[in-house]
Design a protein around this motif. Structure first.
Motif, PDB file in Angstrom:
ATOM      1  N   PRO B 187       0.830  -1.219   0.000  1.00 51.80           N
ATOM      2  CA  PRO B 187       0.000   0.000   0.000  1.00 51.80           C
ATOM      3  C   PRO B 187       0.862   1.265   0.000  1.00 51.80           C
ATOM      4  CG  PRO B 187      -0.049  -1.074   2.151  1.00 51.80           C
ATOM      5  CD  PRO B 187       0.793  -1.936   1.272  1.00 51.80           C
ATOM      6  N   LEU B 188       0.294   2.346  -0.514  1.00 52.66           N
ATOM      7  CA  LEU B 188       1.052   3.609  -0.584  1.00 52.66           C
ATOM      8  C   LEU B 188       1.405   4.151   0.800  1.00 52.66           C
ATOM      9  CD1 LEU B 188      -0.515   5.676  -3.516  1.00 52.66           C
ATOM     10  CD2 LEU B 188       1.794   4.763  -3.321  1.00 52.66           C
ATOM     11  N   SER B 189       0.596   3.784   1.810  1.00 56.36           N
ATOM     12  CA  SER B 189       0.904   4.262   3.165  1.00 56.36           C
ATOM     13  C   SER B 189       2.229   3.666   3.657  1.00 56.36           C
ATOM     14  CB  SER B 189      -0.235   3.884   4.114  1.00 56.36           C
ATOM     15  OG  SER B 189      -0.481   2.494   4.014  1.00 56.36           O
ATOM     16  N   VAL B 190       2.589   2.496   3.156  1.00 49.11           N
ATOM     17  CA  VAL B 190       3.852   1.852   3.548  1.00 49.11           C
ATOM     18  C   VAL B 190       5.000   2.353   2.667  1.00 49.11           C
ATOM     19  CG1 VAL B 190       5.058  -0.378   3.710  1.00 49.11           C
ATOM     20  CG2 VAL B 190       2.654  -0.212   4.358  1.00 49.11           C
ATOM     21  N   ALA B 191       4.733   2.515   1.368  1.00 46.95           N
ATOM     22  CA  ALA B 191       5.786   2.955   0.440  1.00 46.95           C
ATOM     23  C   ALA B 191       5.270   4.120  -0.402  1.00 46.95           C
ATOM     24  CB  ALA B 191       6.205   1.797  -0.454  1.00 46.95           C
ATOM     25  N   PRO B 192       5.248   5.349   0.176  1.00 45.80           N
ATOM     26  CA  PRO B 192       4.647   6.493  -0.538  1.00 45.80           C
ATOM     27  C   PRO B 192       5.342   6.827  -1.856  1.00 45.80           C
ATOM     28  CG  PRO B 192       5.550   7.149   1.619  1.00 45.80           C
ATOM     29  CD  PRO B 192       5.731   5.698   1.521  1.00 45.80           C
ATOM     30  N   TYR B 193       6.644   6.497  -1.973  1.00 45.09           N
ATOM     31  CA  TYR B 193       7.373   6.818  -3.212  1.00 45.09           C
ATOM     32  C   TYR B 193       6.836   6.028  -4.419  1.00 45.09           C
ATOM     33  CZ  TYR B 193       9.693   2.656  -1.423  1.00 45.09           C
ATOM     34  OH  TYR B 193       9.934   1.412  -0.913  1.00 45.09           O
ATOM     35  N   LEU B 194       6.077   4.981  -4.151  1.00 46.24           N
ATOM     36  CA  LEU B 194       5.529   4.186  -5.256  1.00 46.24           C
ATOM     37  C   LEU B 194       4.382   4.903  -5.978  1.00 46.24           C
ATOM     38  CD1 LEU B 194       5.430   0.479  -3.979  1.00 46.24           C
ATOM     39  CD2 LEU B 194       6.916   1.471  -5.710  1.00 46.24           C
TER      40      LEU B 194
END
Lengths: 317, 258
Positions: B187-194
């Motif tokens: 999820p984006l909350s874990v890896a915002p750079y994605l």
């Protein structure tokens, strides 16, 4: 007559990835094809036929020169040029084998933008013309090789283009089906005024079907003549001399020097003369050892012999 | 426009016909995916926190569905190109005045439509298996899904371009499965750079709708900007890369070679 295809000085070079060696596939190949003409494109394996065909189809970009189809450059105006040409490049491999005859025809017609309504009468006509009506619901992998080949040609016909290019249309066909395909092509050219380019190794097809032939060898055009003219040309210059005894080594050396393209079949000497007077030089060689002659005949020439002779001459030069 | 519709129609029909003819293959594909889902689901039951089992299951269903969908979309044109080259039909596609990229796009649209129906089937099957029901809300999901698909198509075209030149890209496609898994599961909350990676933003927004009952009004302008930019940028780059590869293949004589 107007030219519908102009091949103008095309040159294609391939660079081998590992050895960096340069291979010239075609070099300054030029010829024109007139509307309604059936042209045979011939050449030994690796002569540059496929490169020429693919360049005409716009599948290959030449390094130099250009191809125009009905005035459209095959590279710069590719999509417009493709409206005037269709091709059977890999014979029955051009088809989807797990689809039926009708599904294949519908698929390729649709891919050219044809609506279901517009394609229907066209497909019915082709099924009739190619005698595939009974097989319309048959899967392609269940058809005989001949029927698959006919279907591949029918698919090319679907587009209703001015030019149809056929690569080895009779390859692997039995005599009867080969003849049937030939008749279909003849009727397409005559009745529908299509321009047909046939690339083949099947010389009887060329002799029977083509009006003109372009022969390519080592990437260059070595002959661009009408089939009849080539046959006439070789008919008048080819002789077969049957001897009663073998000739000496000295005579053999002289023959090699004067007539490098001669050949032997037992005691039959086959030779092509560039000029009629050369027959005297040949007689002089045979007379040296009083070699007895059984008969002298003009050779019955077919297109296969013409082709072989032209390729040999080119190799010798 | 009518002519393009005809191209789409026949390509969709071709996909359907071939799936039907290779029915055993289609069925085994679906079974494999369902078994993978069951493995994930029971894995979560065994090792996951029982208090969050419901949320985890919902999370897995959405991610797994997107994984399947992204994989089919991204890989299919690549497979199509190498398969057609092997069969001998690729050059025939290039002989169409419609342009091969339009035919491939039509083929892809057909595949997406068919796989979308399969995804719905898998979705209901997963919800039925787990007893966890998601908020489907088509009015909110479909617009986001369409933009997400646009970026998937872009990446699919990049892969198709590589297939035209290299043909044998099955090893790469296998690795791609895991990359897609990462992009759909994290999820984006874990890896915002994605957020800049293809289709991740779309998957994230769909997750919000299906799990947290979001509506279109709950997303910010920034969310939509990222989603649209992602679709446009990857869509354009994908087709451009494909066309550049096509030109290169025509220059080097690689079309149709296998």
């Amino acid at each position: 007559m107007d030219s519908i295809i102009k091949v103008d000085g095309i040159r294609k070079i391939y660079k081998m990835r590992k050895t960096k060696e340069i291979f010239v596939a075609v070099d300054d190949v030029s010829f024109e094809v007139e509307k309604g003409e059936i042209l045979g494109l011939l050449g030994p394996n690796g002569a540059g036929k496929t490169t020429t065909i693919k360049t005409i189809c716009g599948l290959l970009v030449p390094d130099e020169g250009a191809v125009t189809i009905n005035g459209f450059d095959s590279v710069k105006k590719r999509n417009k040029a493709l409206r005037h040409i269709s091709a059977v490049l890999e014979g029955n491999r051009n088809l989807y084998w797990r689809m039926t005859v009708e599904e294949n025809l519908e698929y390729f017609a649709g891919n050219r933008g044809m609506s279901r309504k517009a394609m229907k009468p066209h497909i019915d006509k082709l099924l009739e013309q190619f005698r595939l009506k009974e097989k319309r619901q048959e899967l392609v992998n269940k058809l005989s090789r001949g029927m698959q080949q006919k279907l591949a040609i029918a698919v090319a016909m679907l587009a209703d283009t001015d030019v149809i290019l056929l690569d080895e249309p009779t390859l692997g066909l039995d005599v009867e089906t080969g003849y049937e395909v030939r008749e279909i092509l003849r009727s397409i050219a005559k009745k529908e005024g299509k321009t047909i380019i046939i690339s083949t190794h099947d010389m009887p097809v060329v002799q029977d079907l083509c009006e003109r032939t372009v022969i390519i060898n080592n990437g260059r055009v070595i002959a661009d003549e009408s089939v009849d003219h080539l046959l006439q040309l070789f008919k008048t210059s080819a002789y077969q001399i049957s001897l009663k005894e073998p000739i000496t080594d000295e005579q053999q050396e002289m023959l090699k020097f004067e007539f490098p393209l001669h050949s032997w079949k037992g005691l039959d000497l086959q030779v092509s003369l560039e000029e009629e007077q050369e027959i005297y030089a040949l007689m002089d060689i045979l007379k040296r050892n009083h070699t007895p002659i059984e008969t002298i005949n003009r050779t019955e020439i077919n297109f296969e012999k013409v082709f072989m002779q032209l390729v040999k001459e080119e190799a010798a030069s | 426009m009518t002519t393009l519709w005809n191209v789409i129609r026949v390509n969709t029909k071709k996909e359907y016909v071939e799936m039907k003819r290779y029915f055993a293959n289609t069925l085994s594909l679906l079974l494999t995916f369902y078994i993978i889902f069951l493995a994930m689901f029971f894995g979560i039951q065994v090792i996951g926190d029982p208090a969050e089992a419901g949320a985890n299951t919902q999370f897995i269903i959405v991610n797994y569905i997107f994984w399947y969908f992204a994989m089919m979309t991204l890989q299919s044109i690549g497979w199509t190109v190498s398969d057609e080259a092997m069969r001998g039909t690729l050059e025939q596609l290039y002989m169409s005045p419609m342009g091969a990229w339009r035919i491939l796009l039509s083929r892809l649209s057909g595949m997406i439509f068919i796989h979308f129906l399969i995804v719905i089937l898998l979705l209901f099957l997963s919800m039925l298996t787990t007893g966890e029901w998601l908020n489907l809300n088509p009015a909110a999901t479909i617009p986001i899904l369409l933009l997400t698909i646009a970026s998937m198509i872009g990446v699919g075209f990049m892969i198709a371009g590589l297939s035209i030149i290299f043909k044998q890209i099955s090893a790469f496609l296998q690795i791609l499965q895991f990359i897609i898994m990462g992009l759909t599961f994290v999820p984006l909350s874990v890896a915002p750079y994605l957020i800049a990676a293809p289709f991740v933003k779309g998957v994230d927004m769909t997750r919000q709708i299906m799990i947290h009952n979001y509506t279109l009004a709950d997303f910010s302008i920034s969310d939509y900007s990222w989603l649209i930019a992602n679709a446009v940028v990857y869509g354009i780059i994908g087709v451009s890369v494909y066309l550049a590869c096509e030109r290169y293949a025509m220059k080097k004589g690689l079309l149709g070679h296998y």
